[in-house]
Design a protein around this motif. Structure first.
Motif, short mmCIF file in Angstrom:
data_model
loop_
_atom_site.label_atom_id
_atom_site.label_comp_id
_atom_site.label_asym_id
_atom_site.label_seq_id
_atom_site.Cartn_x
_atom_site.Cartn_y
_atom_site.Cartn_z
N ARG A 64 -61.94 -35.92 -1.25
CA ARG A 64 -62.08 -35.07 -2.44
C ARG A 64 -63.33 -34.19 -2.33
NH1 ARG A 64 -65.08 -36.18 -6.71
NH2 ARG A 64 -65.13 -38.42 -6.25
N LEU A 65 -64.47 -34.79 -1.95
CA LEU A 65 -65.70 -34.03 -1.83
C LEU A 65 -65.64 -33.04 -0.67
CD1 LEU A 65 -68.20 -36.97 -2.42
CD2 LEU A 65 -67.68 -35.10 -4.00
N ALA A 66 -65.00 -33.45 0.43
CA ALA A 66 -64.87 -32.56 1.58
C ALA A 66 -64.04 -31.33 1.23
CB ALA A 66 -64.24 -33.31 2.75
N ALA A 67 -62.99 -31.52 0.46
CA ALA A 67 -62.15 -30.38 0.05
C ALA A 67 -62.97 -29.39 -0.77
CB ALA A 67 -60.96 -30.88 -0.75
N THR A 68 -63.83 -29.89 -1.64
CA THR A 68 -64.70 -29.02 -2.43
C THR A 68 -65.69 -28.29 -1.54
OG1 THR A 68 -64.50 -30.49 -4.33
CG2 THR A 68 -66.34 -28.94 -4.33
N LEU A 69 -66.28 -29.00 -0.59
CA LEU A 69 -67.25 -28.38 0.32
C LEU A 69 -66.60 -27.29 1.15
CD1 LEU A 69 -69.25 -31.49 1.56
CD2 LEU A 69 -70.09 -29.66 0.11
N LEU A 111 -76.87 -42.85 9.56
CA LEU A 111 -75.93 -41.73 9.53
C LEU A 111 -76.32 -40.76 8.43
CD1 LEU A 111 -73.34 -40.29 10.40
CD2 LEU A 111 -72.08 -41.84 8.88
N ALA A 112 -76.67 -41.28 7.25
CA ALA A 112 -77.07 -40.43 6.15
C ALA A 112 -78.34 -39.65 6.48
CB ALA A 112 -77.27 -41.27 4.88
N ALA A 113 -79.29 -40.32 7.15
CA ALA A 113 -80.54 -39.64 7.55
C ALA A 113 -80.25 -38.54 8.56
CB ALA A 113 -81.52 -40.65 8.12
N PHE A 114 -79.35 -38.81 9.49
CA PHE A 114 -78.96 -37.80 10.48
C PHE A 114 -78.30 -36.60 9.81
CE2 PHE A 114 -75.63 -35.99 13.17
CZ PHE A 114 -76.35 -35.64 14.31
N ALA A 115 -77.45 -36.87 8.82
CA ALA A 115 -76.68 -35.81 8.17
C ALA A 115 -77.50 -35.03 7.16
CB ALA A 115 -75.46 -36.42 7.50
N GLY A 116 -78.60 -35.60 6.68
CA GLY A 116 -79.40 -34.89 5.68
C GLY A 116 -78.64 -34.74 4.37
N ASP A 117 -78.53 -33.50 3.89
CA ASP A 117 -77.84 -33.24 2.62
C ASP A 117 -76.32 -33.14 2.79
OD1 ASP A 117 -80.25 -33.14 1.27
OD2 ASP A 117 -80.51 -30.99 1.61
N ASN A 118 -75.83 -33.34 3.99
CA ASN A 118 -74.40 -33.22 4.24
C ASN A 118 -73.65 -34.48 3.79
OD1 ASN A 118 -74.06 -30.58 5.81
ND2 ASN A 118 -75.74 -31.58 6.91
N LEU A 119 -72.34 -34.36 3.73
CA LEU A 119 -71.48 -35.44 3.25
C LEU A 119 -71.22 -36.46 4.35
CD1 LEU A 119 -69.44 -36.69 1.21
CD2 LEU A 119 -67.74 -35.09 2.12
N VAL A 120 -71.46 -37.73 4.05
CA VAL A 120 -71.07 -38.83 4.94
C VAL A 120 -70.41 -39.91 4.08
CG1 VAL A 120 -72.83 -38.42 6.70
CG2 VAL A 120 -73.36 -39.90 4.76
N ALA A 121 -69.56 -40.72 4.69
CA ALA A 121 -68.80 -41.73 3.95
C ALA A 121 -68.47 -42.90 4.85
CB ALA A 121 -67.52 -41.13 3.38
N SER A 169 -69.13 -45.33 19.18
CA SER A 169 -68.38 -44.24 19.78
C SER A 169 -68.23 -43.15 18.73
CB SER A 169 -67.00 -44.73 20.24
OG SER A 169 -67.13 -45.71 21.25
N VAL A 170 -68.55 -41.92 19.10
CA VAL A 170 -68.63 -40.82 18.14
C VAL A 170 -67.74 -39.67 18.59
CG1 VAL A 170 -70.17 -39.15 17.04
CG2 VAL A 170 -70.99 -41.46 17.52
N GLY A 171 -67.04 -39.07 17.63
CA GLY A 171 -66.25 -37.88 17.91
C GLY A 171 -66.57 -36.78 16.92
N LEU A 172 -66.74 -35.56 17.42
CA LEU A 172 -67.00 -34.40 16.56
C LEU A 172 -65.97 -33.32 16.83
CD1 LEU A 172 -69.93 -35.82 17.02
CD2 LEU A 172 -70.83 -33.67 16.15
N ALA A 173 -65.59 -32.58 15.79
CA ALA A 173 -64.63 -31.49 15.96
C ALA A 173 -64.89 -30.43 14.90
CB ALA A 173 -63.21 -32.01 15.85
N PRO A 174 -64.83 -29.13 15.28
CA PRO A 174 -65.03 -28.06 14.29
C PRO A 174 -63.91 -28.04 13.26
CG PRO A 174 -65.21 -27.25 16.56
CD PRO A 174 -64.63 -28.62 16.64
N VAL A 175 -64.26 -27.65 12.04
CA VAL A 175 -63.28 -27.44 10.99
C VAL A 175 -63.11 -25.94 10.82
CG1 VAL A 175 -62.63 -27.96 8.61
CG2 VAL A 175 -64.10 -29.54 9.86
N HIS A 176 -61.91 -25.44 11.04
CA HIS A 176 -61.70 -24.00 11.08
C HIS A 176 -61.31 -23.38 9.74
CE1 HIS A 176 -62.23 -24.04 15.37
NE2 HIS A 176 -61.26 -24.93 15.52
N GLY A 177 -61.09 -24.20 8.72
CA GLY A 177 -60.75 -23.64 7.42
C GLY A 177 -60.46 -24.74 6.43
N PRO A 178 -60.40 -24.39 5.12
CA PRO A 178 -60.18 -25.40 4.08
C PRO A 178 -58.93 -26.24 4.29
CG PRO A 178 -60.83 -23.32 3.10
CD PRO A 178 -60.59 -23.05 4.56
N ALA A 179 -57.91 -25.67 4.92
CA ALA A 179 -56.65 -26.40 5.09
C ALA A 179 -56.63 -27.22 6.38
CB ALA A 179 -55.48 -25.42 5.08
#
Length: 217
Positions: A64-69, A111-121, A169-179
């Motif tokens: 829900r929060l990610a969709a708003t962001l 994880l929260a410290a790494f992310a700063g003000d960003n959303l983590v869950a 184990s960590v995975g990262l991927a770009p988000v290209h749009g709200p959908a």
């Protein structure tokens, strides 16, 4: 002898004062009850949307929060992050579930410290996710961020008179749009499992990680 009209007037005034005081007290009690109900409702809402152990948003709140962001991102590059602890069951088996809970809390804090003000869950179990605003989404930045996060998570975790080390184990991927959030999380999840399988394919590396996991001082 007192004037009956004066006495009656005094009694009426006293009654009016008492009535006003009683109304004021009732209003105060009503306001206190309303505040208590509002606090209880807010606590229920928070409990429904947050993990009780780590205090991070839960899976439902994350989406829900990610969709708003994503809607409010205004063109800023965003990266989806998925991480899973390696062999976390060993912590519970060796040190007990209370120690395992403390490890999860420490991982959440890092994880929260790494992310700063960003959303983590915390998505559940030993799986966490995040949505990070980044200056760029090029491969070099992603590799650097992945390395920094893994190093932060691998630092010793104090457990009373001992410390333990866990890896993730960590995975990262770009988000290209709200959908595209679900797709990006799937790609990050795939990258995370690829990292986990690469680690499993290196016996020497796994031996070192297992030894670190068991170390305590």
């Amino acid at each position: 002898m007192p004037d009956p009209m004066t006495v009656a007037s005094g009694i009426s005034a006293a009654g009016a004062i008492l009535s006003a005081w009683q109304l004021h007290r009732r209003a105060q009690r009503a306001e206190a009850e309303i505040e208590l109900l509002q606090a209880e409702l807010e606590a229920e809402r928070h409990a429904a949307s947050h993990d009780p152990l780590t205090g991070l948003p839960n899976r439902r709140a994350f989406y829900r929060l990610a969709a708003t962001l994503l809607t409010d991102a205004a063109g800023k590059p965003l990266i989806a992050v998925v991480l899973d602890l390696d062999d976390f069951k060993q912590v519970n088996d060796r040190y007990g579930h209370a120690a395992g809970d403390q490890v999860l809390v420490s991982v959440a804090q890092r994880l929260a410290a790494f992310a700063g003000d960003n959303l983590v869950a915390r998505l559940g179990g030993d799986e966490f996710a995040g949505l990070l605003t980044t200056p760029t989404v090029d491969r070099r930045w992603i590799e650097h961020a992945t390395r920094r996060l893994c190093e932060a998570l691998a630092a010793p975790i104090p457990l009373g008179t001992r410390t333990v080390r866990v890896t993730a184990s960590v995975g990262l991927a770009p988000v290209h749009g709200p959908a595209q959030l679900t797709e990006a999380l799937c790609r990050a999840d795939t990258a995370m499992y690829q990292a986990k399988s690469v680690g499993a394919a290196r016996p020497a590396r796994q031996l070192v990680e297992s030894a670190r996991l068991a170390d305590y001082y």
